[in-house]
Design an enzyme around this catalytic site. Structure first.
Site, PDB file in Angstrom:
ATOM      1  N   LYS A   1      15.126 -15.512  15.970  1.00  0.00           N
ATOM      2  CA  LYS A   1      15.254 -14.286  16.758  1.00  0.00           C
ATOM      3  C   LYS A   1      13.884 -13.893  17.299  1.00  0.00           C
ATOM      4  O   LYS A   1      13.762 -13.373  18.383  1.00  0.00           O
ATOM      5  CB  LYS A   1      15.849 -13.163  15.910  1.00  0.00           C
ATOM      6  CG  LYS A   1      17.339 -13.335  15.653  1.00  0.00           C
ATOM      7  CD  LYS A   1      17.822 -12.460  14.504  1.00  0.00           C
ATOM      8  CE  LYS A   1      19.336 -12.625  14.297  1.00  0.00           C
ATOM      9  NZ  LYS A   1      19.788 -11.945  13.053  1.00  0.00           N
ATOM     10  N   VAL A   2      12.887 -14.090  16.471  1.00  0.00           N
ATOM     11  CA  VAL A   2      11.515 -14.016  16.966  1.00  0.00           C
ATOM     12  C   VAL A   2      10.878 -15.364  16.665  1.00  0.00           C
ATOM     13  O   VAL A   2      11.270 -16.063  15.733  1.00  0.00           O
ATOM     14  CB  VAL A   2      10.688 -12.863  16.343  1.00  0.00           C
ATOM     15  CG1 VAL A   2      11.368 -11.528  16.549  1.00  0.00           C
ATOM     16  CG2 VAL A   2      10.434 -13.097  14.868  1.00  0.00           C
TER      17      VAL A   2
END
Lengths: 329, 329, 329, 329
Positions: D275-276
């Protein structure tokens, strides 16, 4: 280990529930692990420090702590002054009430009721305590002038007669109770008044540091069960740190690591200090101790009982225990 | 009610533990009250909304939710898109792992493992899900073009065959599953791809608002069991608000009232809105749902079983249940 | 009061931000109220107890507490043993490091680095402390044998020379520091070793109860600013309780009321005990003290400075203060 | 980096405070880092997702979010249905009140006042909203029958005229607002009633998944500022995940990682999902958003203003802004 679907069945026992929780997820996994670590520390004959805060003695956990002493779980207790005071109040017949977090505090104050979360203590209970403690201090003073805190608490315990009292059971079993901040409650006021009359009466907190330090050695296996935070928790892990660190540690707390507080400090963080050993068995359970501890500890007791590791000839139901009036060891 | 000392006895049942907790203090009191409110709502024949979040379906609570549907506890489920997805993944044979909160996330990423707290999901599981969902959507689309979410989820449930699946049990029992944010997970991506091919395929969230609204009436007794926060919780209490408010409400959450969030909103606050009625039976338990819910709910099931209020001719041990392959109702 | 939209403008001052926060909502409202209560307690000439825990002295709040003593905010400090120790370590030139909550604790341990949340303390710092404290104790012992804790801490403060030291500023200003659990840190070990050599050396915690009790009277206006929980908080409010309760109280903590702990106890609950008066000005701010306190307190200082209520001829920028080397009062 | 003693000086600016906090410890360090990450994401020209929950729009943060859109911080907004509703209510002149967490909820209910933490909403406000929304829907329906949510919200924004309105500013600036659970508030009820009259009126949530997905590409630098939890947070990070992950992420929340919830999920955990990105700039701040966000964001705005990175010819004081009536861009 795989996540496993939890399914209820009729007549489920606490030990079965905790077993299942071990594969559910999040804090349930930590709770089941806490049970395991407690069982292991006893099997391994570790010296166990059990620490708790005053509000837990306000609650019904008080009788459970007394039972744990009776069946031989902790070797040392560490707590705060309020816990001492309230154990004595309860042993003297005082009853606390279950109320609500949302009770009107101004109204309570007018009625002489003191609130601790959703529990209520009558101000009158403190007056009965005053009579008791002043009498107790006179007796102690007659014996000698300079007391370490744990000696004093043992003496108090011998003056009580209540199966559900922590001080009573600890005194009977020779389990020392450490309370590094003994003045931080009503008892501090009474100690002060007493010392005003008897200037040579000394409560020696420094000596007690020696007592907790020498209670275990580098060679002993050591274990900490820390309920809540505060100096109770810190004092026990400080004692293990100075003796090379604990092999086993279970922390239960509602506090989180994010603020850097002792209450929220994890068993993991303790490794950096050498408070617990690098290869130790540890569990940190986030949650209210009034639920988490009876749940994990009851399951641990079940397992220890099966292994024959609980003291006392028989551990029986509350009803029986109440009738027979306690231990025959 | 007086605070009562908790004492363990051998072979203690979950129901006995919860009974004792009712007089211990702090959250244990709320937990025992939650059990009571759940029993009351069923005795009173209230229509029950059970709400939960995606991470609980990641955990082993998933099978418990399925069991609760099977024995007739909830009349409606409300949840988030991730919960739908993971229930299907598990029903398709995917296994999740128990790991640690402290696992190295960069390393996990390299291995294709996704972390949810201390639980681990293999990225490959999402690929199997992709195949399943695209096939399922084709079948649905063949039937009609415009679907409310709950209709779609019922259809999915009928395509599964797993006793521990929430969608499967809900479809079998006719319990609607509401999921107002159906696109907020991988399933959203697949719906989007599908719609790109079939422009007349419509997921109608507005119609489902009618379905949850008309699921109960002003005259029905209504109850909410909200686990965690999020829109699952809000959607259920919104539905009861529009029908005059719930008579019973149990909230379990780790969030606190202090930030004004829905997750931390209390059953007390709900009264100001008319989400629950002024004179309703309510309990708010602060704590991790993976422990609090199995504990309180198992005790409630025990009591409801004694009263003959559970559906299915027999509710038996997990082992038996697994062998017989489930309900004969 | 109406909710008001917060809008940023260039060059915004801390005092302007806090002013705006008062109408934003949730904890921001409580924060602005805390600022107001602090200003009021000083304007009303109340005797102020400032309490904090050890981890805050590990952090950079340590210099801020020293500054607050210097400008005349608190009349009494209450804290824990670790705070004493670390203030002295820092005054002796020890520097702590900012790290991460996720540092590898086993690795840290090997390097001799101790973690407190995201702050790091070198084990070597404790050795320098050992030398300092043993020397200091010799000097004290040469003066007299029996010391209350606050007397001892004053003596230590006089031996230091660091503008940012709490003990130094408190000693200079005659502000007593109470530390009811003085043995609960490395200092406890050193006190013990010292007492082993000098059996007539006595640390009298009971006498200090008298000191904190007689520090204020029934007739004084009293105020408590309690940062974090622990016995620091409890000891101050116990002292005000015994003198009729505080007129002003600000609590800042990450703990919640739900577990019944002292850390989470609210200013509201304090009313039931008479710890604060029924009609008192109170605020409870939930949040990390390292942010909440500098924010609210800086805004309060701004207002008090305008009113001419800060001590010292001038309160100037950090740069200036560093150059001039402190107060000329 | 060393821990540095915080010292207040007269006239301290917000930006100076945040700078100092970076070396204080615990959450203050994370807060200063959050400011840095926000500055970096703008300098690096990343596409910014700003997510928030409904209660923040109940609070005075609403006007701040509008201002952030105005000066060009976010490229996308993600929120919940209640936020949409309350922004429109406020833009229509409705005022909310600041009250107390301890207000009597039954009494509030009788008065037609709805409580959100310590903020109060008059039931009458919802009636005015009903009129507005039904009119707005008629106008939209006259244009076309099938709407994605973000298109609909843009249309609503164009019908408003309030500088402090999020929908108004977003519509003016072409910033899409995503709201995956659009039916989860009173607005859901009105959409339902409207659809009952106009069966061919369709709110297409699936199409909006495409809109958020295609809003950025694999090649864009991406950033997430997630305030609170809920599907707002999840939806934004899902969108970045599907495009290869975000380079920058700031999470601010009161929830902790311990329960495995989305609200408490950390920027660290997000790495396991992609997600990151593994090497991304991240900060997770634990604390109440009503304080943390104005504090960190104001300091970031200050820095961005100096760099000439804020849109609009001038960003001026609230007073000026109110007089001139907004942006001349």
């Amino acid at each position: 280990m795989k996540v496993k679907d939890f399914v209820w069945h009729e007549g489920m026992k606490v030990s079965e529930l905790v077993e299942e929780l071990g594969q559910v997820g999040f804090q349930s996994v930590e709770l089941a692990k806490a049970k395991d670590v407690i069982v292991k520390m006893k099997k391994d004959n570790a010296k166990v420090f059990l620490t708790f805060t005053s509000n837990m003695v306000t609650s019904g956990l008080r009788g459970f702590f007394a039972q744990l002493v009776k069946v031989g779980i902790p070797n040392f207790l560490v707590t705060t002054a309020g816990a001492i005071e309230e154990d004595i109040m309860k042993a003297s017949g005082e009853k606390f009430d279950v109320g609500s977090f949302d009770n009107d505090d101004v109204e309570l104050h007018e009625k002489g009721i003191n609130r601790v979360g959703n529990l209520m203590i009558d101000t009158e209970g403190y007056m009965a305590f005053e009579d008791w403690i002043l009498g107790a201090l006179e007796k102690c003073y007659a014996k000698k002038k300079r007391w370490s805190v744990s000696e004093l608490l043992r003496e108090f315990g011998l003056m009580l007669n209540d199966e559900d009292s922590i001080l009573y059971q600890a005194a009977k079993k020779g389990v020392p109770i450490f309370c590094p901040a003994i003045t931080d409650a009503g008892i501090g006021f009474h100690l002060y008044l007493f010392q005003q009359k008897h200037k040579d009466f000394i409560v020696d907190v420094v000596e007690d540091f020696g007592n907790i330090l020498l209670g275990t050695s580098y060679d002993d296996k050591k274990a900490v069960i820390a309920l809540g935070g505060s100096i109770s928790k810190h004092h026990a892990i400080l004692a293990t740190l100075l003796n090379g660190g604990a092999e086993y540690a279970v922390y239960m707390t509602t506090a989180h690591r994010s603020s850097g507080s002792m209450s929220g400090a994890t068993t993991q963080e303790a490794k950096s200090w050498g408070k617990v050993k690098d290869e130790s068995d540890i569990a940190t359970v986030i949650g209210d101790v009034t639920i988490m501890f009876p749940l994990a500890m009851s399951a641990a007791l079940e397992e220890l009982q099966e292994e024959g590791l609980l003291e006392g000839s028989s551990v029986v139901s509350r009803q029986l225990s109440a009738k027979t009036g306690g231990e025959q060891k």
